[in-house]
Structure formats: C-alpha cells, structure tokens
Design a protein around this motif. Structure first.
Motif, PDB file in Angstrom:
ATOM      1  N   ARG A   8      -2.051  -6.496   5.176  1.00 50.89           N
ATOM      2  CA  ARG A   8      -2.496  -5.848   3.936  1.00 50.89           C
ATOM      3  C   ARG A   8      -1.541  -4.965   3.513  1.00 50.89           C
ATOM      4  NH1 ARG A   8      -5.786  -2.171   2.145  1.00 50.89           N
ATOM      5  NH2 ARG A   8      -5.428  -0.775   4.132  1.00 50.89           N
ATOM      6  N   HIS A   9      -0.767  -4.249   4.412  1.00 52.75           N
ATOM      7  CA  HIS A   9       0.576  -3.143   3.891  1.00 52.75           C
ATOM      8  C   HIS A   9       1.810  -3.886   3.486  1.00 52.75           C
ATOM      9  CE1 HIS A   9      -2.322  -0.286   5.535  1.00 52.75           C
ATOM     10  NE2 HIS A   9      -2.502  -0.854   6.482  1.00 52.75           N
ATOM     11  N   TYR A  10       2.207  -4.953   3.602  1.00 52.55           N
ATOM     12  CA  TYR A  10       3.187  -5.476   3.274  1.00 52.55           C
ATOM     13  C   TYR A  10       3.318  -6.769   2.817  1.00 52.55           C
ATOM     14  CZ  TYR A  10       4.280  -7.254   7.996  1.00 52.55           C
ATOM     15  OH  TYR A  10       4.326  -7.793   9.422  1.00 52.55           O
ATOM     16  N   GLY A  11       4.350  -7.366   2.325  1.00 55.78           N
ATOM     17  CA  GLY A  11       4.478  -8.832   2.061  1.00 55.78           C
ATOM     18  C   GLY A  11       5.703  -9.039   1.312  1.00 55.78           C
ATOM     19  N   TYR A  12       5.933 -10.243   0.691  1.00 59.50           N
ATOM     20  CA  TYR A  12       7.076 -10.624  -0.039  1.00 59.50           C
ATOM     21  C   TYR A  12       6.838 -10.650  -1.376  1.00 59.50           C
ATOM     22  CZ  TYR A  12      11.177 -11.677   3.236  1.00 59.50           C
ATOM     23  OH  TYR A  12      12.082 -11.770   3.980  1.00 59.50           O
ATOM     24  N   ALA A  13       7.633 -10.066  -2.352  1.00 59.58           N
ATOM     25  CA  ALA A  13       7.492 -10.211  -3.892  1.00 59.58           C
ATOM     26  C   ALA A  13       8.561 -11.205  -4.427  1.00 59.58           C
ATOM     27  CB  ALA A  13       7.270  -8.969  -4.475  1.00 59.58           C
ATOM     28  N   PHE A  14       7.985 -12.145  -5.253  1.00 59.20           N
ATOM     29  CA  PHE A  14       9.117 -12.711  -5.940  1.00 59.20           C
ATOM     30  C   PHE A  14       9.401 -12.281  -7.433  1.00 59.20           C
ATOM     31  CE2 PHE A  14      10.382 -17.429  -4.721  1.00 59.20           C
ATOM     32  CZ  PHE A  14      11.379 -17.327  -5.361  1.00 59.20           C
ATOM     33  N   PHE A  15      10.557 -11.819  -7.491  1.00 64.44           N
ATOM     34  CA  PHE A  15      11.148 -11.165  -8.758  1.00 64.44           C
ATOM     35  C   PHE A  15      11.857 -12.068  -9.725  1.00 64.44           C
ATOM     36  CE2 PHE A  15      10.519  -7.741  -5.762  1.00 64.44           C
ATOM     37  CZ  PHE A  15       9.873  -6.778  -6.171  1.00 64.44           C
ATOM     38  N   ILE A  16      11.416 -12.097 -11.240  1.00 65.03           N
ATOM     39  CA  ILE A  16      12.412 -13.108 -12.000  1.00 65.03           C
ATOM     40  C   ILE A  16      12.522 -12.390 -12.983  1.00 65.03           C
ATOM     41  CG2 ILE A  16      12.122 -14.968 -13.238  1.00 65.03           C
ATOM     42  CD1 ILE A  16       9.708 -14.771 -10.617  1.00 65.03           C
ATOM     43  N   THR A  67       0.896  -1.148  -0.197  1.00 62.72           N
ATOM     44  CA  THR A  67       0.003  -0.066   0.118  1.00 62.72           C
ATOM     45  C   THR A  67       0.944   1.453   0.032  1.00 62.72           C
ATOM     46  OG1 THR A  67      -0.101  -0.257   2.568  1.00 62.72           O
ATOM     47  CG2 THR A  67      -1.924  -1.140   1.391  1.00 62.72           C
ATOM     48  N   ASN A  68       0.149   2.286  -0.416  1.00 61.60           N
ATOM     49  CA  ASN A  68       1.198   3.738  -0.307  1.00 61.60           C
ATOM     50  C   ASN A  68       0.963   4.229   0.925  1.00 61.60           C
ATOM     51  OD1 ASN A  68       2.214   2.931  -2.806  1.00 61.60           O
ATOM     52  ND2 ASN A  68       0.455   4.110  -3.933  1.00 61.60           N
ATOM     53  N   GLN A  69      -0.048   4.133   1.675  1.00 59.90           N
ATOM     54  CA  GLN A  69      -0.333   4.810   2.942  1.00 59.90           C
ATOM     55  C   GLN A  69      -0.045   3.721   4.281  1.00 59.90           C
ATOM     56  OE1 GLN A  69      -2.840   7.060   1.260  1.00 59.90           O
ATOM     57  NE2 GLN A  69      -1.046   8.385   0.970  1.00 59.90           N
ATOM     58  N   ARG A  70       0.732   3.819   5.099  1.00 62.81           N
ATOM     59  CA  ARG A  70       0.818   2.582   6.147  1.00 62.81           C
ATOM     60  C   ARG A  70       0.750   3.395   7.532  1.00 62.81           C
ATOM     61  NH1 ARG A  70       3.974   2.594   1.323  1.00 62.81           N
ATOM     62  NH2 ARG A  70       5.707   3.576   2.686  1.00 62.81           N
ATOM     63  N   PRO A  71       0.159   2.506   8.635  1.00 56.68           N
ATOM     64  CA  PRO A  71       0.099   3.058   9.907  1.00 56.68           C
ATOM     65  C   PRO A  71       1.548   3.208  10.521  1.00 56.68           C
ATOM     66  CG  PRO A  71      -1.227   1.037   9.602  1.00 56.68           C
ATOM     67  CD  PRO A  71      -0.586   1.553   8.343  1.00 56.68           C
ATOM     68  N   THR A  72       2.000   4.190  11.227  1.00 55.31           N
ATOM     69  CA  THR A  72       3.403   4.443  11.588  1.00 55.31           C
ATOM     70  C   THR A  72       3.951   3.313  12.337  1.00 55.31           C
ATOM     71  OG1 THR A  72       2.371   6.691  12.060  1.00 55.31           O
ATOM     72  CG2 THR A  72       4.375   6.335  12.860  1.00 55.31           C
ATOM     73  N   GLU A  73       3.123   2.652  13.040  1.00 55.92           N
ATOM     74  CA  GLU A  73       3.746   1.342  13.776  1.00 55.92           C
ATOM     75  C   GLU A  73       4.651   0.571  13.062  1.00 55.92           C
ATOM     76  OE1 GLU A  73       1.191  -1.267  15.979  1.00 55.92           O
ATOM     77  OE2 GLU A  73       2.837  -1.745  17.410  1.00 55.92           O
TER      78      GLU A  73
END
Ligand code: SAH
Length: 257
Positions: free
Chosen positions: A245-253, A155-161
């Motif tokens: 919802r705000h972050y994760g892992y992406a696989f880049f090939i 996401t482009n806006q994230r809670p500060t924590e």
C-alpha cells in the motif's frame, strides 16, 4: 590473470546473472502496462528509433517490437541478458529491427538526438532518476519521448521498516509529485503517469520467481552466495506483500520540450 578476490566476485556475478536470466522479467511489469505506456506516444513510424535502456532479457523490448514498426536498440550491462534477448529476437524473426547491445546506461554509446523514444522499465534506479532523465535527454530528437517506470512512495507516512529498506536499496524513491517535478525541471513536458497494478509485482514477478528460486537452489545446493541471493529475493517479496500500500512503481511518459 585474476586475483582470488576477483575470481570470487566473477563467480558471484555469474550466479546472479544465471538466476535473473532464468526469469522472463528482471523487474515488476506486464505486457499490458508496457502497451498502456506506449499508447500515450504519438507518431512512431518505420523511420523512428527507440532505445530500451536496461532491457534485461528483453520482455518489454519484444512487446515494443511486436507493437511498433520502429528500429529498437536494446542496451543492458550484462552480456548474459543480451545474448538471451538476441536468441529471443531470432526465434520471433525480429532480429532485423532489434539491435541488442552490451553497454552502460551511465555512459551511453549513442549520438545526440538519435532517438524518438527512450524506454526504461524498472532499470533507471541503476543510474538514479534525476541523473538518468538529465543525461539521457541529449539523445532524444526534438519532441522525442521518454517512458520510464520507477519506484515511488504511494503514502506520505510509512512504517520505519519499509522506509529503511528502500532508503538503503534506492534512496531516490520519492513521491509521484516529486518525480513529475524533476521531469519538468529537466526540460520535459509530462504526458501521462500511471501506477503499475499489483499484478505487475505478484503474477508477473514474485510468483514466477518462486519456481525460479527452487530450481536455482537445487542447482546450487550449499552455495552460500546462492542461498543469500534467494533469501534477499524472498525478503523483498515478503515486504511487498506486507507494505504494498505504501510503495509501487509508476510509469512516467514525458516529451522533450
Ligand atoms: N527492463 C527489464 C529489466 C529490468 S531489471 C524488465 O523490465 O524486465 C534492471 C536491468 O538493468 C537489469 O537487466 C540490469 O542488468 C540492468 N542494468 C543494471 N545496471 C546497468 C547499467 N549501468 N547499464 C545498463 N543496464 C544496467
């Protein structure tokens, strides 16, 4: 031989290795995500060479070995993990194709242009995404591939924590677009990208960690380092449940241009 500080440091270090080597994975991932990333890579043969960087105890390494005919060099900084991978390879009769080595991804002991595929699941944060894809490119043969999973903002806006947590843990967490752009800047052609599904974090990482933590604490009752390590792991899992919802892992090939 050691001064007191070093002894304490070694002791903590052994505890950390013990905890993480009691789990099949040292980071989020799954066999099906490994295979999905692998499905975008063409032309691997018995002559091809793969390097798995930051392989841990080697769950992704073994999946690669089972599903390709290639020779695989699996590198990790920690001998405990490499020893475990070595015995897992022997159990599966894969020791002739998999070469586990202790080494540092910041100073790879390889000859330039010696690999067709560089693999790195959940480990490039140790060198940093930009530095890793930049420095590792020299070890790829022409048209070789890199497949790397790394932390991204969704996401482009994230809670500060959660923003603060990640900026402390890994300031190079960024949007998918920014990471793709880095790959292009560094001389790669993007081939595919996907976000790891939640179960890579939950069923395959945080859920098995609960049992590992209980067993670890029962072995090290009253040990402040062990208690602290488990508290940090539990906090990380709790943050994931709240903010996934705000972050994760992406696989880049991507392919070397
Ligand atoms: N790829 C494995 C492990 C990911 S955890 C999996 O998906 O399960 C990150 C790994 O990076 C750990 O095993 C850690 O020991 C390793 N690591 C940390 N710093 C490293 C370095 N400088 N060089 C090589 N490996 C490193």
């Amino acid at each position: 031989m050691n001064n007191d500080n070093n002894s304490i440091h070694d002791f903590d270090f052994n505890l950390i290795c013990e905890y993480f080597s009691s789990m099949d994975r040292q980071g989020p991932g799954s066999d099906s995500s490994t295979l999905r990333a692998l499905s975008f890579i063409d032309g691997l043969t018995e002559q091809s060479a793969i390097a798995d960087l930051g392989c841990g105890t080697g769950t992704p390494t073994l999946t690669l070995a089972r599903h390709t005919p290639c020779r695989i060099t699996a590198l990790d900084l920690f001998p405990t993990f490499i020893n475990k991978l070595q015995s897992r390879c022997q159990q599966e009769g894969l020791q002739h194709r998999v070469n586990p080595v202790v080494g540092d991804m910041c100073q790879l002991p390889f000859t330039p242009e010696s690999f067709d595929l560089l693999w790195c699941e959940g480990a490039i944060y140790n060198i940093g995404f930009k530095r890793g894809v930049h420095e590792w490119r020299q070890y790829l043969r022409p048209n070789g591939y890199i497949a790397v999973s790394d932390a991204v903002w969704l996401t482009n806006q994230r809670p500060t924590e959660i923003e603060q947590f990640w900026l402390d843990a890994y300031p190079e967490i960024d949007t998918i677009g920014a990471k793709l752009s880095t790959l292009q800047d560094e001389g790669y052609h993007p081939v595919a990208m996907f976000v790891l599904p939640d179960i890579c974090w939950t069923d395959h990482f945080y859920t098995p960690a609960v049992k590992a933590q209980e067993a670890f604490l029962s072995r090290h009752i009253d040990n402040p380092t062990a208690i602290n390590l488990v508290a940090n792991q539990r906090r990380e899992a709790e943050l994931y449940h709240r903010y996934h919802r705000h972050y994760g892992y992406a696989f880049f090939i991507a392919q070397k241009q």
